[in-house]
Design an enzyme around this catalytic site. Structure first.
Site, PDB file in Angstrom:
ATOM      1  N   LYS A   3       0.861  -1.182   0.000  1.00  0.00           N
ATOM      2  CA  LYS A   3       0.000   0.000   0.000  1.00  0.00           C
ATOM      3  C   LYS A   3       0.895   1.229   0.000  1.00  0.00           C
ATOM      4  CE  LYS A   3      -3.631   2.337   2.590  1.00  0.00           C
ATOM      5  NZ  LYS A   3      -4.598   2.240   3.682  1.00  0.00           N
ATOM      6  N   LYS A  38      -2.019  -1.554  -3.923  1.00  0.00           N
ATOM      7  CA  LYS A  38      -2.922  -0.405  -3.878  1.00  0.00           C
ATOM      8  C   LYS A  38      -2.116   0.886  -3.952  1.00  0.00           C
ATOM      9  CE  LYS A  38      -5.928   1.846  -0.621  1.00  0.00           C
ATOM     10  NZ  LYS A  38      -6.370   1.934   0.740  1.00  0.00           N
TER      11      LYS A  38
HETATM   12  C1  PBG Z   1      -7.180   3.109   5.489  1.00  0.00           C
HETATM   13  C2  PBG Z   1      -7.614   3.037   4.073  1.00  0.00           C
HETATM   14  C3  PBG Z   1      -7.504   4.047   3.110  1.00  0.00           C
HETATM   15  C4  PBG Z   1      -8.031   3.525   1.929  1.00  0.00           C
HETATM   16  C5  PBG Z   1      -8.467   2.233   2.190  1.00  0.00           C
HETATM   17  N1  PBG Z   1      -8.177   1.943   3.528  1.00  0.00           N
HETATM   18  C6  PBG Z   1      -7.062   5.451   3.240  1.00  0.00           C
HETATM   19  C7  PBG Z   1      -5.689   5.802   3.588  1.00  0.00           C
HETATM   20  O1  PBG Z   1      -4.794   4.975   3.697  1.00  0.00           O
HETATM   21  O2  PBG Z   1      -5.493   6.999   3.761  1.00  0.00           O
HETATM   22  C8  PBG Z   1      -8.113   4.270   0.617  1.00  0.00           C
HETATM   23  C9  PBG Z   1      -9.060   3.712  -0.403  1.00  0.00           C
HETATM   24  C10 PBG Z   1      -9.379   4.627  -1.522  1.00  0.00           C
HETATM   25  O3  PBG Z   1      -8.766   5.686  -1.736  1.00  0.00           O
HETATM   26  O4  PBG Z   1     -10.310   4.281  -2.257  1.00  0.00           O
HETATM   27  N2  PBG Z   1      -8.112   2.570   6.377  1.00  0.00           N
END
Ligand code: PBG
Length: 325
Positions: free
Chosen positions: A197, A250
């Site tokens: 991520k 991601k």
């Molecule tokens: C954190 C989380 C995020 C997303 C999914 N889980 C936000 C972040 O890390 O700031 C982002 C998903 C998206 O942008 O569609 N719980």
């Protein structure tokens, strides 16, 4: 006059020939629909930067899942937005927390017809908006956070989650969660790890939707540097060793090289998250007449699967399934 000795255009001549030789096929059962559910609202709320996506009540989240199931979607991932936020994100592991309530509602309505995954993180639940616990000097305390993740995992599993999806990027989170689930008798609950991520600006609209932007600093001490490809594979390999059943990359579209690396190196299913900023970019560009939205949705999803994803999380899930159906 010399002629081409190989003619690739022969098999591009008709739609039927093109369908026959297609390498990547889209199937709604490989899509996961993200669903937001918020505590203390009577009616669903629209999100300005995510047109078409709603913050649901526990009742309307079931209706949204019904619509998805009716077009062939078999999986959803829940994001809860609690009324009460505090330093340790107490509501994330509360038996009557909004995510637990929504999980029970979906499992009651659909049983095994719908895979219910729960995002397992703290940022929606903490008053500071970070994905981990903040220590006295303002840094994120990795190991104290792991203990909270274990409590959240067990409470989500007890509510009926089929899959928990840790998204906080703490070191050792998969191992800690696997251990806690097994100790509590939830050895059949799977872990879909947000393994690679990246610290991406493309999460902007999600942070509006989930009301979880960090109040100070940023997430760069735990999410990955977008410049790093080898490190992404390392994260995924480690998560498999720790017990992840599914690894996730991601965002998706701008990180197809990472998806391809991970899919080539690992045997576990690879998921990719087409995130909120990818969704919003396509929706707003189509609104301005840049291209047809349905064509852009199918092309973007095809590219993510072509790179090696077996599962795609996307806010376009229902729209894509309708176009395909
Ligand atoms: C954190 C989380 C995020 C997303 C999914 N889980 C936000 C972040 O890390 O700031 C982002 C998903 C998206 O942008 O569609 N719980």
């Amino acid at each position: 006059m010399s002629y081409p000795s190989v003619r690739l255009r022969r098999l591009r001549r008709t739609a039927a020939l093109r369908a026959l030789i297609r390498e990547t096929r889209l199937d709604p059962s490989a899509l996961v629909l993200p669903l937001f559910v918020k505590e203390g609202i009577e009616e669903p709320e629209a999100v300005g930067t995510l047109p078409g996506v709603l913050r649901h009540t526990p009742a309307t989240v079931v209706d949204a899942a019904k619509e998805a199931v009716s077009v062939g979607i078999r999986a959803a991932i829940l994001f809860g937005i609690p009324r009460h936020k505090d330093a340790v994100g107490s509501q994330a592991s509360a038996t009557d927390g909004i995510t637990q309530i929504a999980t029970r509602a979906l499992k009651d309505a659909f049983g095994d017809e719908l895979v219910v995954a729960t995002d397992l993180c703290l940022d929606e639940y903490t008053d500071h908006g970070h994905c981990g616990l903040v220590s006295g000097n303002g840094t994120i305390d990795n190991d104290a956070t792991l203990r909270r993740y274990q409590e959240i995992a067990v409470s989500q599993a007890a509510a009926g989650a089929d899959v928990v999806a840790p998204s906080g990027m703490m070191d050792g989170q998969v191992q800690a969660i696997r251990q806690a689930l097994d100790d509590a008798g939830f050895e059949n609950v799977a872990i879909m790890a947000y393994s690679a991520k990246f610290a991406s600006c493309l999460y902007g609209p999600f942070r509006e939707a989930a009301e979880c932007a960090p109040r100070f600093g940023d997430r760069k001490s735990y999410q990955m540097d977008p410049a790093n490809r080898a490190e992404a594979l390392r994260e995924c390999v480690l998560d498999v060793e720790e017990g992840a059943d599914i690894v996730m990359v991601k965002p998706a579209g701008p990180y197809l090289d990472v998806i391809a690396d991970v899919a080539a190196a690992l045997e576990v299913p690879v998921a990719a998250y087409q995130v909120s900023g990818e969704y919003a970019s396509l929706v707003f560009a189509a609104e301005q007449g840049c291209f047809d939205l349905d064509a852009a949705v199918l092309e973007s999803l095809t590219s993510i699967f072509r790179a090696g994803a077996r599962i795609v999380l996307t806010y376009f899930a229902v729209r894509a399934a309708r176009t395909l159906g």
